[in-house]
Design an enzyme around this catalytic site. Structure first.
Site, PDB file in Angstrom:
ATOM      1  N   ASP A  72       0.858  -1.190   0.000  1.00 47.95           N
ATOM      2  CA  ASP A  72       0.000   0.000   0.000  1.00 47.95           C
ATOM      3  C   ASP A  72       0.891   1.237   0.000  1.00 47.95           C
ATOM      4  OD1 ASP A  72       0.951   0.098   2.660  1.00 47.95           O
ATOM      5  OD2 ASP A  72      -0.741  -1.148   3.284  1.00 47.95           O
ATOM      6  N   ASP A  74       1.696   5.165   1.430  1.00 50.18           N
ATOM      7  CA  ASP A  74       1.507   6.209   2.432  1.00 50.18           C
ATOM      8  C   ASP A  74       2.052   7.501   1.862  1.00 50.18           C
ATOM      9  OD1 ASP A  74       0.579   4.465   4.586  1.00 50.18           O
ATOM     10  OD2 ASP A  74       2.610   3.646   4.524  1.00 50.18           O
ATOM     11  N   ASP A 155      10.661   4.745  12.466  1.00 51.99           N
ATOM     12  CA  ASP A 155      11.440   3.758  13.208  1.00 51.99           C
ATOM     13  C   ASP A 155      12.826   3.462  12.615  1.00 51.99           C
ATOM     14  OD1 ASP A 155      10.091   2.546  11.112  1.00 51.99           O
ATOM     15  OD2 ASP A 155       9.067   1.040  12.351  1.00 51.99           O
TER      16      ASP A 155
HETATM   17  P1  ATP Z   1       4.368  -2.644   5.537  1.00 47.08           P
HETATM   18  O1  ATP Z   1       3.369  -1.700   4.927  1.00 47.08           O
HETATM   19  O2  ATP Z   1       5.131  -3.477   4.605  1.00 47.08           O
HETATM   20  O3  ATP Z   1       3.766  -3.395   6.664  1.00 47.08           O
HETATM   21  P2  ATP Z   1       5.511  -0.235   6.555  1.00 47.08           P
HETATM   22  O4  ATP Z   1       6.897   0.106   7.022  1.00 47.08           O
HETATM   23  O5  ATP Z   1       4.964   0.573   5.427  1.00 47.08           O
HETATM   24  O6  ATP Z   1       5.517  -1.759   6.245  1.00 47.08           O
HETATM   25  P3  ATP Z   1       3.298   0.773   8.017  1.00 47.08           P
HETATM   26  O7  ATP Z   1       2.685   0.273   9.268  1.00 47.08           O
HETATM   27  O8  ATP Z   1       2.498   0.883   6.783  1.00 47.08           O
HETATM   28  O9  ATP Z   1       4.560  -0.142   7.786  1.00 47.08           O
HETATM   29  O10 ATP Z   1       3.927   2.187   8.380  1.00 47.08           O
HETATM   30  C1  ATP Z   1       4.287   3.174   7.426  1.00 47.08           C
HETATM   31  C2  ATP Z   1       5.499   3.957   7.931  1.00 47.08           C
HETATM   32  O11 ATP Z   1       5.183   4.582   9.173  1.00 47.08           O
HETATM   33  C3  ATP Z   1       6.721   3.114   8.206  1.00 47.08           C
HETATM   34  O12 ATP Z   1       7.479   2.875   7.065  1.00 47.08           O
HETATM   35  C4  ATP Z   1       7.458   3.956   9.227  1.00 47.08           C
HETATM   36  O13 ATP Z   1       8.132   5.019   8.599  1.00 47.08           O
HETATM   37  C5  ATP Z   1       6.322   4.542  10.029  1.00 47.08           C
HETATM   38  N1  ATP Z   1       5.989   3.688  11.196  1.00 47.08           N
HETATM   39  C6  ATP Z   1       5.099   2.681  11.269  1.00 47.08           C
HETATM   40  N2  ATP Z   1       5.047   2.133  12.480  1.00 47.08           N
HETATM   41  C7  ATP Z   1       5.927   2.808  13.222  1.00 47.08           C
HETATM   42  C8  ATP Z   1       6.344   2.746  14.592  1.00 47.08           C
HETATM   43  N3  ATP Z   1       5.842   1.828  15.406  1.00 47.08           N
HETATM   44  N4  ATP Z   1       7.277   3.628  15.008  1.00 47.08           N
HETATM   45  C9  ATP Z   1       7.790   4.558  14.175  1.00 47.08           C
HETATM   46  N5  ATP Z   1       7.451   4.671  12.900  1.00 47.08           N
HETATM   47  C10 ATP Z   1       6.537   3.835  12.407  1.00 47.08           C
HETATM   48 MG    MG Z   2       2.895   0.508   4.627  1.00 51.57          MG
END
Ligand code: ATP
Ligand code: MG
Length: 449
Positions: A72, A74, A155
């Site tokens: 997805d 963001d 993170d």
């Molecule tokens: P995926 O979508 O593959 O699960 P993702 O890294 O995109 O991985 P998301 O939960 O969609 O995970 O989060 C989007 C972004 O928000 C992350 O890439 C990170 O930059 C930030 N993020 C998400 N969760 C956290 C957290 N617990 N602490 C700090 N930053 C976070």
């Molecule tokens: Mg994501």
């Protein structure tokens, strides 16, 4: 030293102490604007046309750079949620912990987030103190900040890359690109502090490392063992979401191995403690996770109910045995065991009610597969969750928990019809016939579902 070398090789400027980001051109990172989804591109362009800053950020940029298809998209912007909403007709503000705007573009939903600040950090534009619990876990995190603040509160360095499709540049505040090329998952800031703020980051570290084939930087992996207990402090519903992400990442086997290697499986998932320690349980769970990984990678849907039913089955089995040994009849004993296992599990990991219903349906059908005479097998075929329960039976057979012959019998019974099917029925066992007569007089509690 290595970093200096890497930045020389990849040619991008090291961020200065003032936090100047490296601006990386397409010639170096290779991501063209066409690589992102049309919905995310239009969202960024619309915000920019309205005079706001906007980027695709987070997992999507990371995955594209790693040659994977993003799940997805963001978008991060300096527009407030209300301003974002005014830019898009089909959009709505959601979220409690943080406000996010969901923008609909055709079938796509883009998550748009306003740049957020890292609470109370020196030099940060967002200086308010974050609300935390006794262990330091951040409870509210909804303070807006600058682009730089936004990068700092993410993170891992590989998750803090900002792609601007208009200029096709990537803004990199924390050497994320170099870390990705070096296959390192590095925490932004002090890992211990960041884990204390949000212990789920330990699970994210494991999941992202497994999915992207990265090594967790020693500074980030070292504290995990001693801090793993903090996971218990995370609300069970958030833990369920995160575990589901981990188990459905397409890399569940690797993730679970890594959880064990990091000492994270203990306590967090009592189910993993027990299961992985005994041979049959281990084989059963590994088979289940392998088949889930295969399905995810083939783009097939997977059922959370099935997944958790497999993970918790060995506990049900041992409880079931214990209750039967105490004199309870098999079916009521199974129902007692099921409830007990789900109850204990709920204290750690809040399995949603719907998923718990699916799990029970799958388990409850298992003893009914043993009954292969009379009308009963026909009734089993009619059950709405028959297919999932049958797949579950096959896993049990494959792992050696039940005879392979039982699984084969059901495969054949399912595939045949009429006479051929009827010919497969086994004669009723003498004690079964007796039981049936007894049950007619006094129905067993919980025998139907
Ligand atoms: P995926 O979508 O593959 O699960 P993702 O890294 O995109 O991985 P998301 O939960 O969609 O995970 O989060 C989007 C972004 O928000 C992350 O890439 C990170 O930059 C930030 N993020 C998400 N969760 C956290 C957290 N617990 N602490 C700090 N930053 C976070
Ligand atoms: Mg994501």
């Amino acid at each position: 030293m290595i970093r200096k070398f890497i930045s020389r090789v990849f040619g991008h400027k090291s961020p200065s102490s003032a936090g100047e980001p490296a601006i990386i051109g397409v010639a170096r990172h290779g991501i063209r604007r066409e690589a992102i989804s049309s919905g995310s591109r239009r969202t960024v362009e619309t915000l920019q046309q309205q005079g706001y800053k906007a980027y695709v950020v987070g997992g999507a940029v990371r995955d594209l750079l790693a040659g994977m298809t993003p799940k997805d998209y963001d978008v991060a912007t300096n527009a407030t949620p209300e301003q974002v909403r005014q830019c898009f007709r089909r959009s709505r503000i959601i979220g409690r912990r943080f406000q996010i705007v969901h923008v609909s573009m055709g079938a796509e939903t883009i998550e748009v987030t306003t740049f957020r600040g890292h609470h109370g950090e020196a030099g940060s534009q967002a200086s308010s103190k974050a609300q935390t619990d006794e262990q330091g876990r951040v409870l509210r995190d909804n303070v807006f900040g600058s682009e730089q603040d936004d990068a700092a509160r993410r993170d891992f360095t590989v998750n803090a890359l900002y792609f601007d499709p208009t200029s096709e540049t990537i803004v990199d505040y924390h050497h994320g690109l170099a870390d990705l090329k070096q296959k390192t998952l590095r925490m932004i800031g002090d890992p211990k502090t960041r884990y204390r703020e949000d212990p789920v980051r330990m699970l994210r570290a494991v999941r992202l490392a497994a999915k992207l084939g990265l090594t967790i930087d020693p500074d980030a992996s070292r504290p995990i063992r001693e801090m793993s207990e903090l996971i218990e402090n995370v609300p069970p519903s958030r833990l369920f979401d995160e575990m589901l992400k981990l188990l459905t990442s397409g890399y569940a086997v690797k993730c679970v191995q890594q959880l064990r290697a990091e000492g994270l499986h203990r306590g967090l998932l009592p189910l993993l403690d027990v299961i992985l320690e005994e041979e049959i349980g281990k084989r059963f769970v590994t088979l289940a996770l392998e088949s889930t990984d295969r399905r995810v990678r083939e783009g097939k849907p997977i059922s959370p109910g099935f997944l958790f039913a497999t993970l918790l089955w060995s506990q049900v089995l041992s409880k079931w045995e214990a209750i039967k040994a105490g004199g309870e009849r098999p079916t009521p004993a199974l129902f007692l065991a099921m409830d007990e296992v789900l109850e204990v599990q709920a204290e750690k990991l809040a399995i949603t009610r719907r998923v718990a219903g699916d799990i029970k349906d799958i388990w409850a059908l298992q003893p009914r597969f043993e009954q292969r005479s009379g009308k009963r097998p026909y009734g089993v075929l009619e059950q709405p969750r028959f297919k999932a329960a049958y797949d579950f039976l096959l896993l049990r057979a494959e792992s050696g928990e039940v005879d392979a012959e039982l699984g084969q019998w059901w495969t054949d019974f399912m595939n045949r019809d009429g006479e051929a099917r009827a010919a497969m029925l086994l004669p009723p066992k003498p004690d079964e016939a007796k039981k049936r007569r007894r049950r007619k007089r006094k129905p067993a509690a919980g025998a139907t579902q």
